[in-house]
Design an enzyme around this catalytic site. Sequence first.
Site: not given
Length: 329
Positions: A134, A159
């Site tokens: 990501s 995350y």
Amino acid sequence: MVEWTLPKLVLVTGCAGFIGFHLCKRLLEEGSVVVGIDQMNDYYEPQLKWDRLSSLKQGTNFTFVKGSIENKELLESLFQQYPFEVVVHLAAQAGVRYSLTNPDKYIQANIVGFANILECCRNHHIPHLLYASSSSVYGNHTHAPFSESARVDEPISLYAATKRANELMAYTYSHLYQLPATGMRFFTVYGPWGRPDMALFSFTQAILNFEPIKVYNFGKMKRDFTYIDDCVESMIRLIMRGPNREGSIPYKIYNIGNQHPISLSEFIEVLEKNIGKNAIKEYVPLQPGDVLETYALLQELIRDTGYKPLVTIEEGIKKFIDWYRDYYN
């Protein structure tokens, strides 16, 4: 010159997710046989996931397995049953804000689950593992555009930390066991069948229902929005190209973005224009875990695949709105 071809048998984890669904659809159209696994959890409305699966027309070329990548025995049985040529790992617990209140889910899905994938790929000598990372790994990186060679050791959400951990875990397996691994740092992917927790989906829903939208950081955040078709085309070319063989370690990371960041305020303006209604805006400060800007440098991707993103934000949002109106009548 080596001719690129798609593998005949591919495992896609997270196949009912937004990106996973679109990748499966494309692979099936190109003639690959796809085995997909998905937990079908309730992080967002599961019916959307089931509808995605239904549109894949489960037939002889697509096999769906309902289950979790945290279940090592289930994964092991899959790898024993099928001689996968490529594994595309997209299953994960997504969402930056959700990680602030549900850290355990991220450790189990993104760390334990990924460790299971790596072990299965190692033990079954998988020729190529592609996995989702990501743009969040860049944190509040100040040197835009973001290069894959930049330091990424200061994540500002759990995350992001799990995604960076995935990159390091994959590197270790490539180093120790020569497992060919390609990481993909996705930059705010959007489009039809998208995730309801993401801005485009939730804003569209709110505007059509005359409900206010929360505009974080007073609309001054910037995002490198990447249309789903550009994302999938990049992935397809990375799959066809095969793993990196330039050095002694078969490992590589690519940015998957658009290379044209826009502010949240501009994004909302384009959305309002396409819907034909103005949003009721509630301006709020930056939330914990959110980054100020994302901006992908795509030199590596363009050099190695020959592909440069084509879809503008205006085109992409229009396609999403058309799908949304059709899906929800």
